[in-house]
Scaffold this active site. Structure first.
Site, PDB file in Angstrom:
ATOM      1  CG  HIS A   1     -45.899 -53.766  -6.582  1.00 14.14           C
ATOM      2  ND1 HIS A   1     -46.340 -52.624  -7.215  1.00 14.14           N
ATOM      3  CD2 HIS A   1     -45.064 -54.380  -7.458  1.00 14.14           C
ATOM      4  CE1 HIS A   1     -45.785 -52.558  -8.414  1.00 14.14           C
ATOM      5  NE2 HIS A   1     -45.018 -53.597  -8.585  1.00 14.14           N
TER       6      HIS A   1
ATOM      7  CD  GLU B   1     -42.525 -31.104  -9.881  1.00 11.33           C
ATOM      8  OE1 GLU B   1     -42.754 -32.082  -9.149  1.00 11.33           O
ATOM      9  OE2 GLU B   1     -42.943 -31.031 -11.051  1.00 11.33           O
TER      10      GLU B   1
ATOM     11  CG  ASP C   1     -40.319 -34.450  -6.911  1.00 10.57           C
ATOM     12  OD1 ASP C   1     -39.869 -35.411  -6.268  1.00 10.57           O
ATOM     13  OD2 ASP C   1     -40.797 -34.570  -8.059  1.00 10.57           O
TER      14      ASP C   1
ATOM     15  CB  CYS D   1     -50.800 -30.706  -5.646  1.00 11.25           C
ATOM     16  SG  CYS D   1     -49.279 -30.614  -6.618  1.00 11.25           S
TER      17      CYS D   1
END
Length: 572
Positions: free
Chosen positions: A190, A447, A471, A518
């Protein structure tokens, strides 16, 4: 002058006085046995502490409204504090034992956290720290234990610490933080995500930093190189101050590209799209001059449904409703004013966990969740999710230029199954006299190596391709880029990856369907040049990177881009 080396977590340069966060004292939890007659009072104390911390989290969530990443942290914490499975396990174990509630809660927290850490997945390992953080707060209240208060950090400080608990990261939005330097911490943590979100330079994995740097020492954090310089001499200080000035000047120059079309030096046109995860980010995409949305990650919408679970007994909520989804998609389409918007169907599972009554599966049950029931596999296994989402998408289609994208496709049969599902949804809407665009394109994400290898077959049943290079790279060469032990092996320019990219692009061209990229490759200097040289003319990236890619392309001719790409592909 002392130079310390670590792992780059957030780019940029920060200069400020060090604020060393002291290491927390260890909680002392007695294993002393309790009497049976004391159990009701113990449980009452537990419920009071649980309610108190839940109230604190609700207040913090309210304080960070509008901040997507911070809100997700506290929404997740709220769900954890109301998780009937975990709390039921704690209460059951307490009733069956003769140990204190603190002892049982600590034991169960560590047990759940250990299970996530042993998953072998970096994302799930970080979620283990979430569990320890939030139920650590409950333990602190039960024990009347008061650790260091992060609110003491002043403006313009460089935070020096062993680690930062996720709940401590709220300070990053409340103070002007010059930089962060930690002993621990992962790129997917985080604090790492938030540092990048707020543009705070950060370096993690620095050995002995608490021994090397004292509070008030002048510190330079170079988040790009992974260096932290304590007590810099005049030459070093002047050098880095100059770099900060130049970075600001360059950022100002990039503003002229916001309203310009993306073109190569010899006039070839490109489309630069934005990747977004929330409705509000569509506005940012427009402000940054995006030609449209190349990837709208809808899984983050499902997380926001936690707001409607405030005060509820159960942590699992019904899937993001059709009406709420419709309104979200409508807002994005209207915000983009006719520009194309590609919305990906739910890509949950694996490293993206949603808590829904409609999902009869938990990735924590899988030994290898990234290879498991996720993305299109998950929604086909939970058809009510897919039906609801497709209904919302088609209903919203009349408000803009919508495209629907299927994630993690590995076979033609999966695409055909989704297309048949979409036809049924269209028939439903017609029978209900609900307006929609019947010609919404449906495409697939490439992917996996499997998808790339059969891209010629997939192109016959798809309206477009979007290549997810993150990926694709991981799955092709078998490397988790978040795993520090093998991260150096992660290589987007691995010949196997480039060959799969080349094969996919050619398959799309042969069938006459659009192809875009992307993944992270769509925004990095050398990879943009390689992709453009291969023939890719649509790239999708973080909105804030669009102007810099426009600048890059404006300096290169197509022949130069082809030469760069050919050099990388010289083994083909």
């Amino acid at each position: 002058m002392n130079v310390l080396l670590g792992l780059s977590a957030s780019n940029g340069i920060g200069i400020g006085k060090a604020f060393v966060v002291p290491e927390s004292e260890k909680r002392v939890i007695s294993s002393k046995k309790i009497k049976a007659e004391d159990k009701p009072k113990q449980l009452e104390r537990f419920e009071r502490s649980l309610a108190k911390v839940t109230g604190q989290i609700a207040s913090q969530l309210d304080a960070v409204k509008g901040d997507k990443v911070q809100s997700e942290i506290f929404e997740t914490y709220f769900l954890m504090l109301n998780d009937p499975e975990f709390l039921g396990d704690v209460r059951k174990s307490f009733e069956a034992s003769n140990h204190s509630i603190e002892y049982i809660l600590n034991q169960k927290t560590e047990d759940y956290a250990d299970r996530l850490r042993s998953s072998g997945n970096a994302y799930l390992s970080e979620r283990a720290e979430d569990i320890c953080d939030i139920f650590g707060r409950v333990l602190n209240d039960l024990l009347d234990f008061h650790p260091f208060d992060i609110e003491q950090v002043p403006d313009d400080a460089v935070i020096i610490a062993k680690s930062m608990a996720p709940s401590d990261t709220v300070i990053l939005s409340k103070r002007r933080i010059a930089g962060i330097a930690l002993t621990d911490g992962g790129v997917s943590s985080h604090v790492g995500i938030l540092a990048r979100n707020y543009g705070i330079p950060a370096v993690f994995d620095i050995e002995n930093i608490l021994d090397e740097i004292k509070t008030d020492a002048l510190v330079i954090v170079d988040g790009t190189s992974g260096e932290v310089i304590e007590s810099p001499d005049g030459v070093a200080l002047s050098y880095y101050q100059n770099k900060i000035t130049k970075a600001k000047e360059h950022a100002d120059k990039l503003k002229v590209f916001r309203d310009k079309p993306a073109k190569s030096a010899d006039g070839e046109s490109f489309q630069l799209m934005a990747n977004i995860g929330t409705v509000d980010e569509a506005r940012v995409a427009m402000e940054e001059g995006a030609d449209g949305i190349g990837l709208f990650r809808t899984e983050f919408l499902f997380m926001s449904e936690a707001n409607h679970a405030m005060g509820a007994v159960h942590s699992k909520v019904a899937a993001f409703s059709e009406e709420n989804q419709f309104n979200a998609y409508k807002r994005v389409l209207e915000t983009m004013r006719g520009k194309p918007v590609t919305i990906r169907t739910l890509d949950a599972g694996g490293d993206k966990i949603i808590s829904s009554l409609d999902v009869q599966h938990s990735s924590s049950e899988e030994k290898n969740p990234l290879m498991g029931l996720r993305a299109i596999r998950l929604t086909l296994a939970n058809p009510s999710l897919l039906r609801t989402q497709l209904r919302a998408l088609y209903r919203a289609s009349v408000f803009g230029n919508l495209k629907i994208m299927i994630p993690l496709v590995t076979s033609v049969e999966q695409v055909e199954e989704v297309l048949a599902f979409a036809e049924k949804v269209r028939d439903e809407l017609k029978s209900e006299n609900i307006p929609f665009d019947e010609n919404v394109p449906i495409g697939v994400m490439i992917e996996t190596a499997a998808a790339a290898m059969i891209s010629d077959c997939l192109a016959k049943v798809s309206d477009f391709f979007s290549i997810g290079t993150n990926d694709l790279t991981q799955y092709t060469i078998g490397v988790d880029r978040e795993n520090a032990l093998v991260a150096p092996l992660y290589d987007e320019f691995h010949l196997a990856v480039l060959r799969l990219l080349h094969k996919t692009i050619k398959a799309a061209e042969a069938e006459g369907i659009p192809v875009s990229v992307c993944g992270e490759m769509a925004s990095r200097t050398e990879s943009v040049m390689v992709l453009a040289g291969m023939g890719v003319r649509t790239l999708s990236m973080s909105p804030k990177l669009i102007t810099s890619v426009k600048e890059l392309l404006s300096k290169m001719s197509i022949d130069e881009l082809k030469a760069i790409s050919s050099k990388r592909l010289n083994s083909l």
